[in-house]
Design a protein around this motif. Structure first.
Motif, PDB file in Angstrom:
ATOM      1  N   UNK A 103       1.118  -0.928   0.093  1.00 58.26           N
ATOM      2  CA  UNK A 103       0.184   0.208  -0.293  1.00 58.26           C
ATOM      3  C   UNK A 103       0.972   1.097  -0.154  1.00 58.26           C
ATOM      4  N   UNK A 104       0.716   2.318  -0.730  1.00 58.72           N
ATOM      5  CA  UNK A 104       1.129   3.421   0.014  1.00 58.72           C
ATOM      6  C   UNK A 104       1.481   4.348   1.074  1.00 58.72           C
ATOM      7  N   UNK A 105       1.605   4.966   1.490  1.00 60.11           N
ATOM      8  CA  UNK A 105       2.577   5.636   2.810  1.00 60.11           C
ATOM      9  C   UNK A 105       1.351   6.070   3.478  1.00 60.11           C
ATOM     10  N   UNK A 106       0.026   6.419   3.690  1.00 60.84           N
ATOM     11  CA  UNK A 106      -1.103   6.778   3.597  1.00 60.84           C
ATOM     12  C   UNK A 106      -1.523   5.792   4.378  1.00 60.84           C
ATOM     13  N   UNK A 107      -1.028   4.691   4.047  1.00 57.68           N
ATOM     14  CA  UNK A 107      -1.071   3.462   4.993  1.00 57.68           C
ATOM     15  C   UNK A 107      -0.124   3.044   5.454  1.00 57.68           C
ATOM     16  N   UNK A 108       0.781   3.590   5.600  1.00 61.27           N
ATOM     17  CA  UNK A 108       2.287   3.256   6.163  1.00 61.27           C
ATOM     18  C   UNK A 108       2.624   1.341   5.114  1.00 61.27           C
ATOM     19  N   UNK A 109       2.244   1.819   3.982  1.00 61.26           N
ATOM     20  CA  UNK A 109       2.895   0.414   3.586  1.00 61.26           C
ATOM     21  C   UNK A 109       3.300  -0.588   3.886  1.00 61.26           C
TER      22      UNK A 109
ATOM     23  N   UNK B 166      -1.053  -6.666   6.104  1.00 57.38           N
ATOM     24  CA  UNK B 166       0.194  -7.004   7.454  1.00 57.38           C
ATOM     25  C   UNK B 166       0.832  -5.828   7.088  1.00 57.38           C
ATOM     26  N   UNK B 167       1.948  -5.305   8.425  1.00 56.82           N
ATOM     27  CA  UNK B 167       2.783  -4.564   8.099  1.00 56.82           C
ATOM     28  C   UNK B 167       3.956  -4.833   7.379  1.00 56.82           C
ATOM     29  N   UNK B 168       4.555  -5.952   7.503  1.00 55.37           N
ATOM     30  CA  UNK B 168       5.571  -6.729   7.633  1.00 55.37           C
ATOM     31  C   UNK B 168       5.767  -7.730   6.973  1.00 55.37           C
ATOM     32  N   UNK B 169       6.645  -7.726   5.846  1.00 51.38           N
ATOM     33  CA  UNK B 169       6.698  -8.645   4.893  1.00 51.38           C
ATOM     34  C   UNK B 169       8.145  -9.213   5.055  1.00 51.38           C
TER      35      UNK B 169
END
Length: 184
Positions: A74-80, A123-126
């Motif tokens: 996602x873009x930076x508006x969703x913190x990637x 998810x936030x991280x992979x």
């Protein structure tokens, strides 16, 4: 460049990357994409669901054919944050977050992929084994520790820069160490 050409280039780029990176079934491929950049506009200024759909139409079938899991940044508006199939997230023990991307908050590509998933998850991280960055979206934070640039036969999708990477295991040891050449 028309939508069919974009789809064909994305299919070709995905095939090349999977082959060069020697991805295996179950591996993760992270894709960051700016449909604005593909159209020749500044990132985040001209999001296009049609362009995003054409890109996804080129990438997703190839991933499915090779049993590679796609993760859409996602873009930076969703913190990637990343969108992927719930099954892939749970199999890796990833913590799910609650967000549904939209073209102007997440990006058109992540939105298109969310809608194409059987059971989407965020998810936030992979730690992906390979990545494709279409339009300078900065996917590096989602790759495993040792990223290696991959040069494809094309350098652009539409007007957007195309940068790809694969990952490899870290080298450990000193000058006496020997390495498995298949893992380079």
């Amino acid at each position: 460049m028309n939508l069919e050409e974009i789809t064909l280039l994305c299919r070709q780029a995905t095939e090349e990357l999977i082959n060069i990176a020697k991805l295996s079934p179950g591996d993760l491929l992270v894709v960051g994409c700016s449909s604005s950049e593909v159209l020749g506009e500044r990132i985040g200024t001209n999001s296009s669901t049609d362009v995003a759909g054409a890109i996804l139409e080129g990438i997703l079938p190839v991933c499915r054919e090779h049993e590679i899991f796609l993760a859409a940044q996602c873009c930076e508006h969703l913190n990637r944050a990343l969108i992927l199939e719930r099954q892939a997230a749970l199999a890796r023990g990833l913590e799910l977050v609650n967000v549904v991307p939209q073209p102007k908050a997440g990006g058109s590509f992540a939105t298109a992929f969310y809608n194409a998933c059987q059971k989407p998850a965020a998810v936030e991280h992979i730690r992906a084994q390979a990545g494709m960055d279409i339009g300078d979206t900065l996917i590096g934070m989602h790759l495993a520790d040792v990223a290696v640039p991959v040069r494809l036969s094309m350098r652009r999708i539409g007007q957007a820069n195309l940068v790809c990477a694969r990952t490899r295991p870290k080298f450990i040891g000193g000058q006496r160490a020997h390495y498995d050449q298949q893992l380079l």
